[in-house]
Design a protein around this motif. Structure first.
Motif, PDB file in Angstrom:
ATOM      1  N   ASN A 140       0.783  -1.114   0.140  1.00 62.14           N
ATOM      2  CA  ASN A 140      -0.038  -0.190  -0.003  1.00 62.14           C
ATOM      3  C   ASN A 140       1.038   1.091   0.005  1.00 62.14           C
ATOM      4  O   ASN A 140       2.127   1.322   0.621  1.00 62.14           O
ATOM      5  N   SER A 141       0.291   2.156  -0.508  1.00 57.02           N
ATOM      6  CA  SER A 141       1.328   3.600  -0.838  1.00 57.02           C
ATOM      7  C   SER A 141       1.300   4.337   0.524  1.00 57.02           C
ATOM      8  O   SER A 141       2.194   4.929   0.747  1.00 57.02           O
ATOM      9  N   MET A 142       0.321   4.350   1.683  1.00 57.80           N
ATOM     10  CA  MET A 142       0.492   4.943   2.572  1.00 57.80           C
ATOM     11  C   MET A 142       0.099   4.251   3.863  1.00 57.80           C
ATOM     12  O   MET A 142      -0.813   3.347   3.847  1.00 57.80           O
ATOM     13  N   ILE A 143       0.545   4.581   4.838  1.00 58.68           N
ATOM     14  CA  ILE A 143      -0.019   3.849   6.317  1.00 58.68           C
ATOM     15  C   ILE A 143      -0.298   5.061   7.447  1.00 58.68           C
ATOM     16  O   ILE A 143       0.383   6.378   7.097  1.00 58.68           O
ATOM     17  N   SER A 144      -1.062   4.968   8.166  1.00 57.10           N
ATOM     18  CA  SER A 144      -1.012   5.768   9.500  1.00 57.10           C
ATOM     19  C   SER A 144      -0.217   5.776  10.370  1.00 57.10           C
ATOM     20  O   SER A 144      -0.101   4.430  10.825  1.00 57.10           O
ATOM     21  N   ALA A 145       0.613   6.615  10.862  1.00 57.95           N
ATOM     22  CA  ALA A 145       1.700   6.434  11.803  1.00 57.95           C
ATOM     23  C   ALA A 145       1.485   7.295  13.020  1.00 57.95           C
ATOM     24  O   ALA A 145       1.002   8.524  12.839  1.00 57.95           O
ATOM     25  N   SER A 146       1.430   6.790  14.250  1.00 56.38           N
ATOM     26  CA  SER A 146       0.636   7.551  15.451  1.00 56.38           C
ATOM     27  C   SER A 146       1.891   8.379  15.912  1.00 56.38           C
ATOM     28  O   SER A 146       1.617   9.106  16.653  1.00 56.38           O
ATOM     29  N   MET A 147       3.007   8.082  15.523  1.00 60.00           N
ATOM     30  CA  MET A 147       4.312   8.577  16.035  1.00 60.00           C
ATOM     31  C   MET A 147       5.031   9.434  15.360  1.00 60.00           C
ATOM     32  O   MET A 147       5.465   8.889  13.959  1.00 60.00           O
ATOM     33  N   PRO A 148       4.909  10.553  15.598  1.00 59.01           N
ATOM     34  CA  PRO A 148       5.527  11.614  14.394  1.00 59.01           C
ATOM     35  C   PRO A 148       6.997  11.569  14.275  1.00 59.01           C
ATOM     36  O   PRO A 148       7.757  10.976  15.330  1.00 59.01           O
ATOM     37  N   GLY A 149       7.505  12.135  13.377  1.00 59.80           N
ATOM     38  CA  GLY A 149       9.016  12.145  13.063  1.00 59.80           C
ATOM     39  C   GLY A 149       9.653  13.457  13.764  1.00 59.80           C
ATOM     40  O   GLY A 149       9.113  13.847  14.752  1.00 59.80           O
ATOM     41  N   THR A 150      10.509  14.380  12.996  1.00 60.12           N
ATOM     42  CA  THR A 150      11.098  15.350  13.535  1.00 60.12           C
ATOM     43  C   THR A 150      10.787  16.547  12.653  1.00 60.12           C
ATOM     44  O   THR A 150      10.667  16.500  11.524  1.00 60.12           O
ATOM     45  N   VAL A 151      10.215  17.565  13.536  1.00 64.02           N
ATOM     46  CA  VAL A 151       9.963  18.697  12.933  1.00 64.02           C
ATOM     47  C   VAL A 151      11.113  19.454  11.878  1.00 64.02           C
ATOM     48  O   VAL A 151      12.360  19.290  12.227  1.00 64.02           O
ATOM     49  N   GLY A 152      10.895  19.736  10.569  1.00 61.43           N
ATOM     50  CA  GLY A 152      11.720  20.290   9.635  1.00 61.43           C
ATOM     51  C   GLY A 152      12.076  19.068   8.607  1.00 61.43           C
ATOM     52  O   GLY A 152      12.406  19.601   7.619  1.00 61.43           O
ATOM     53  N   TYR A 153      11.963  17.877   9.102  1.00 63.20           N
ATOM     54  CA  TYR A 153      12.324  16.710   8.280  1.00 63.20           C
ATOM     55  C   TYR A 153      11.157  16.015   7.663  1.00 63.20           C
ATOM     56  O   TYR A 153      11.255  14.984   6.761  1.00 63.20           O
ATOM     57  N   MET A 154       9.856  16.220   8.386  1.00 67.29           N
ATOM     58  CA  MET A 154       8.653  15.617   7.976  1.00 67.29           C
ATOM     59  C   MET A 154       8.035  16.194   6.756  1.00 67.29           C
ATOM     60  O   MET A 154       7.983  17.264   6.454  1.00 67.29           O
ATOM     61  N   ALA A 155       7.420  15.142   5.811  1.00 66.86           N
ATOM     62  CA  ALA A 155       6.869  15.456   4.674  1.00 66.86           C
ATOM     63  C   ALA A 155       5.665  16.209   5.232  1.00 66.86           C
ATOM     64  O   ALA A 155       5.084  15.928   6.025  1.00 66.86           O
ATOM     65  N   PRO A 156       5.082  16.923   4.179  1.00 68.52           N
ATOM     66  CA  PRO A 156       3.703  17.709   4.595  1.00 68.52           C
ATOM     67  C   PRO A 156       2.901  16.591   4.970  1.00 68.52           C
ATOM     68  O   PRO A 156       1.882  16.985   6.003  1.00 68.52           O
ATOM     69  N   GLU A 157       2.500  15.733   4.148  1.00 68.90           N
ATOM     70  CA  GLU A 157       1.327  14.682   4.308  1.00 68.90           C
ATOM     71  C   GLU A 157       1.583  14.017   5.438  1.00 68.90           C
ATOM     72  O   GLU A 157       0.753  13.311   6.224  1.00 68.90           O
ATOM     73  N   TYR A 158       2.797  13.797   5.690  1.00 68.95           N
ATOM     74  CA  TYR A 158       3.178  13.114   7.242  1.00 68.95           C
ATOM     75  C   TYR A 158       3.000  13.876   8.505  1.00 68.95           C
ATOM     76  O   TYR A 158       2.413  13.532   9.439  1.00 68.95           O
ATOM     77  N   GLY A 159       3.242  15.151   8.323  1.00 71.61           N
ATOM     78  CA  GLY A 159       3.182  16.090   9.587  1.00 71.61           C
ATOM     79  C   GLY A 159       1.718  16.576   9.939  1.00 71.61           C
ATOM     80  O   GLY A 159       1.458  16.606  11.031  1.00 71.61           O
ATOM     81  N   SER A 160       1.165  16.734   8.687  1.00 68.28           N
ATOM     82  CA  SER A 160      -0.324  17.252   9.039  1.00 68.28           C
ATOM     83  C   SER A 160      -1.147  15.807   9.068  1.00 68.28           C
ATOM     84  O   SER A 160      -2.460  15.965   9.723  1.00 68.28           O
ATOM     85  N   LEU A 161      -1.179  14.828   8.603  1.00 67.99           N
ATOM     86  CA  LEU A 161      -2.121  13.812   8.425  1.00 67.99           C
ATOM     87  C   LEU A 161      -1.547  12.620   9.157  1.00 67.99           C
ATOM     88  O   LEU A 161      -2.444  11.687   9.302  1.00 67.99           O
ATOM     89  N   GLY A 162      -0.151  12.503   9.476  1.00 67.60           N
ATOM     90  CA  GLY A 162       0.122  11.254   9.671  1.00 67.60           C
ATOM     91  C   GLY A 162       0.385  10.007   8.896  1.00 67.60           C
ATOM     92  O   GLY A 162       0.132   8.931   9.354  1.00 67.60           O
ATOM     93  N   LYS A 163       0.264  10.658   7.666  1.00 74.86           N
ATOM     94  CA  LYS A 163       0.606   9.431   6.382  1.00 74.86           C
ATOM     95  C   LYS A 163       2.060   9.294   6.191  1.00 74.86           C
ATOM     96  O   LYS A 163       2.572  10.201   5.582  1.00 74.86           O
ATOM     97  N   ALA A 164       2.567   8.130   6.252  1.00 73.04           N
ATOM     98  CA  ALA A 164       3.830   7.834   6.030  1.00 73.04           C
ATOM     99  C   ALA A 164       3.903   6.870   4.910  1.00 73.04           C
ATOM    100  O   ALA A 164       2.939   6.036   4.583  1.00 73.04           O
ATOM    101  N   SER A 165       4.970   6.948   4.197  1.00 71.29           N
ATOM    102  CA  SER A 165       5.058   6.436   2.774  1.00 71.29           C
ATOM    103  C   SER A 165       6.467   6.299   2.489  1.00 71.29           C
ATOM    104  O   SER A 165       7.210   7.035   3.177  1.00 71.29           O
TER     105      SER A 165
END
Length: 335
Positions: free
Chosen positions: A194-219
């Motif tokens: 699958n192209s994306m998953i929901s991630a409950s634990m965020p990465g680091t500010v400044g390095y997170m992709a927009p879709e990961y930082g705002s929606l928690g969608k990792a890919s």
């Protein structure tokens, strides 16, 4: 308690005895661990925490082991530890950090990792007292190492693995300046493609992709974004969280405005000086090619980002052409 008088008693396990009261101090009680007291809800006071035997051996016999200790009372830390063990146990690549041992008891969760004597990429880039100077070829080599590790996780491992927190502090360097990607505490094993998953634990500010930082969608693409930001950081020596950046101006926007005609305004000045090996001229196109990779990887649109396979191919080509140019220049100078 009368047990304190047993001076020749080496160890004591009082688990599951429904005991009550204050835990005595001294004597055999000084060696108690939480594990030896479990099942006695009425007891109060805390025993001295001891390292598991495997860590004691590592501490005393091998200074080249790095230990990461995590208190078990932290639920998130336990999940992080389990995820990291799982990923590191299953992943094998020369540019991934090696796990040498694991230790687990009721007091500690620990990984014993391969020691990296040169420290982290973040430390070398940004600490003024660092004695390690990174030239163009060294920086390119490090980012190629990282890209090959990520290519393995994304495309070559039998299960897709997302790192989810790629940044310079998670890139460790050995004595030969070979890069090793570390810290899979929030990595995700993907059971399908699958192209994306929901991630409950965020990465680091400044390095997170927009879709990961705002929606928690990792890919894969969110890892690629982090890689692109890190590549720009390595060649500008500016963190994405530098005080000069804010909501109106990001690291990527700053580089994009200067690309390709005015890169002298953004490139780390150390790269424009020194020998042909440590430095790099703007007019030969190599710096522009590297910055283009960083900009493409860090595009706001996931569909416009490169794959890690394409990054590896591109950086290998840049490195080969640059090495050939340096060799030609050296031959000409010697004649």
């Amino acid at each position: 308690m009368f047990l304190a008088n047993f001076t020749y008693l080496a160890t004591l396990n009082l688990s599951f005895n429904s005991l009550e009261g204050q835990i005595p101090e001294g004597g055999v009680f000084s060696n108690l661990t939480s594990q030896s007291l479990i099942g006695n809800a009425g007891l109060c006071g805390a025993p001295r925490l001891r390292y598991p035997p495997c860590l004691e051996r590592s501490r005393s016999s091998n200074k080249h082991l790095l230990q990461i200790l995590v208190p078990t009372v932290l639920e998130n830390a336990i999940r992080s530890f389990v995820a990291e063990c799982q990923v590191l146990r299953m992943a094998r690549h020369r540019n991934l950090i090696k796990i040498l041992n694991t230790c687990s008891n009721l007091d500690f969760r620990a990984l014993v990792l391969q020691y990296m004597p040169k420290g982290s990429l973040e430390m070398i880039l940004h600490r003024s007292h660092s004695s390690c100077h990174l030239g163009f070829l060294e920086r390119l080599g490090i980012m190629l190492d990282v890209s090959m590790a990520m290519e393995y996780l994304h495309h070559e491992h039998y299960k897709l693995i997302l790192h989810c927190d790629l940044k310079p502090s998670n890139v460790l360097l050995d004595n030969e300046m070979t890069a090793h990607v570390a810290d899979f505490g929030i990595a995700r094993l993907i059971l399908d493609d699958n192209s994306m998953i929901s991630a409950s634990m965020p990465g680091t500010v400044g390095y997170m992709a927009p879709e990961y930082g705002s929606l928690g969608k990792a890919s894969r693409k969110s890892d690629v974004f982090s890689y692109g930001i890190m590549l720009l950081e390595v060649f500008t020596r500016k963190r994405p969280t530098d005080v000069m950046f804010d909501a109106q101006l990001t690291l990527r926007q700053w580089v994009h405005r200067a690309f390709p005609a005015d890169l002298v305004q953004v490139v780390d000045r150390q790269l424009l000086h020194g020998s042909s090996i440590s430095g790099c001229r703007l007019d030969d196109g190599f710096l522009a090619s590297v910055f283009e990779v960083g900009l493409r990887c860090s595009s706001d649109s996931p569909d416009q980002r490169m794959t890690m396979r394409d990054v590896v191919v591109t950086l290998k080509k840049i490195k080969a052409e640059y090495t050939k140019l340096v060799a030609t220049m050296s031959t000409s100078a010697a004649q």
